[in-house]
Motif scaffolding. Structure first.
Motif, PDB file in Angstrom:
ATOM      1  N   ALA A  47     -24.970   8.974  -5.373  1.00 31.51           N
ATOM      2  CA  ALA A  47     -24.772   9.894  -4.259  1.00 31.51           C
ATOM      3  C   ALA A  47     -25.741  11.065  -4.339  1.00 31.51           C
ATOM      4  CB  ALA A  47     -23.329  10.396  -4.239  1.00 31.51           C
ATOM      5  N   ARG A  48     -25.912  11.617  -5.520  1.00 27.41           N
ATOM      6  CA  ARG A  48     -26.795  12.767  -5.682  1.00 27.41           C
ATOM      7  C   ARG A  48     -28.258  12.393  -5.450  1.00 27.41           C
ATOM      8  NH1 ARG A  48     -26.640  17.844  -8.021  1.00 27.41           N
ATOM      9  NH2 ARG A  48     -24.499  17.627  -8.787  1.00 27.41           N
ATOM     10  N   VAL A  87     -23.347  13.779   1.979  1.00 27.34           N
ATOM     11  CA  VAL A  87     -22.168  13.390   1.205  1.00 27.34           C
ATOM     12  C   VAL A  87     -20.939  13.888   1.947  1.00 27.34           C
ATOM     13  CG1 VAL A  87     -20.893  13.694  -0.954  1.00 27.34           C
ATOM     14  CG2 VAL A  87     -23.378  13.403  -1.000  1.00 27.34           C
ATOM     15  N   PRO A  99     -26.208  16.530  -0.764  1.00 27.47           N
ATOM     16  CA  PRO A  99     -25.683  16.390  -2.129  1.00 27.47           C
ATOM     17  C   PRO A  99     -25.642  17.722  -2.876  1.00 27.47           C
ATOM     18  CG  PRO A  99     -27.171  14.586  -1.643  1.00 27.47           C
ATOM     19  CD  PRO A  99     -27.267  15.537  -0.483  1.00 27.47           C
ATOM     20  N   PHE A 103     -22.060  18.933  -4.206  1.00 30.92           N
ATOM     21  CA  PHE A 103     -21.881  18.857  -5.660  1.00 30.92           C
ATOM     22  C   PHE A 103     -22.045  20.204  -6.356  1.00 30.92           C
ATOM     23  CE2 PHE A 103     -23.153  14.302  -5.004  1.00 30.92           C
ATOM     24  CZ  PHE A 103     -21.928  13.761  -5.393  1.00 30.92           C
TER      25      PHE A 103
END
Length: 265
Positions: free
Chosen positions: A224-225, A231, A245, A249
């Motif tokens: 995902a990052r 996201v 991301p 995050f």
């Protein structure tokens, strides 16, 4: 895998009409709701996905992630709301959903391969049944796609002769052979042993880099990052938070997102 990855990138790029397509909305979801009995799983989801965008959906079990994905091609029929694919309302009664599904590739947690067929024949079958390609063309495309996911030497192997990661790459090749406009991945690596995850994620990353429009439900935070354009964090049938991301995050704004990320980091 390097040769396979380069080929996969070419597949994705071929699906993109040009730079102007980048802002085109391919999927539009409006007030999507889904109820199973008394359990309201999706509670008014609004979401747009642009052509070439990679959207990764995160969230705890039961948050509605997979149900949302399955509603996109009507594997689950929504209780309410509307879904548009390339300006066609697929939730309208008059829509031929099979024509829509032919443009939407989906890779599941379980590989769903026919055990009695070889990898090549597994990739050929839907091409012949849905796209009505002749045997020779379907075989050629199957061989090309299997080569591009790193399985050129295993086209005549049956699923029982392949590892879990190899079986999932067959499933990806099968979806790509249908010339999809969008790829949906529903926990595509969660059934794999950890050492097998890398090869599958590598193929997915190259598809993303090649411009394939993707919606990915996953617990793979590194993927995902590294790969996502956006996201989305879901909980309780709602989209709680979304962003790049880095935003989600590193700078989450919702306490629920912070709590979720704190437990998995």
């Amino acid at each position: 895998m390097s040769e396979a990855n380069n080929g996969a990138a070419g597949i994705g790029a071929a699906d993109i009409a040009g730079a102007d397509a980048a802002d085109e909305t391919v999927i539009r979801i409006e007030d999507l709701r889904k109820t199973f009995g008394d359990n309201e799983v999706l509670r008014g989801i609004d979401l747009d996905v642009r052509r070439g965008e990679v959207v990764v959906i995160l969230g705890p079990s039961g948050s509605g992630k997979s149900t949302l994905l399955r509603c996109v091609n009507l594997l689950e029929k929504p209780t309410g709301g509307r879904i548009f694919f390339e300006d066609t309302e697929i939730t309208a009664k008059k829509t031929d959903i099979n024509k829509v599904r032919a443009k939407v590739g989906m890779v599941f947690q379980n590989f769903n391969l026919f055990p009695h067929l070889t990898a090549k024949k597994n990739v050929m079958l839907a091409q012949q049944k849905v796209l009505h390609r002749n045997k020779e063309e379907a075989a050629r495309i199957a061989e090309e796609q299997l080569e591009k996911v790193g399985l050129g030497e295993r086209i005549d192997y049956r699923p029982s002769e392949l590892s879990g990661g190899q079986q999932q790459r067959v499933a990806i090749a099968r979806a790509l052979a249908m010339d999809p406009h969008v790829m949906l991945f529903d926990e595509a690596t969660s059934a794999l042993d950890p050492e097998l995850v890398r090869d599958v994620l590598s193929v997915m990353k190259e598809l993303a880099r090649g411009g394939m429009t993707m919606i990915v439900v996953t617990h793979e935070m590194g993927f995902a990052r590294d790969v996502a354009d956006r996201v989305i964090f879901m909980d309780g049938g709602h989209i709680v938070e979304q962003g790049t991301p880095e935003e989600v995050f590193d700078h989450p704004t919702s306490d629920r997102t912070k709590d979720f990320l704190g437990h998995i980091s």
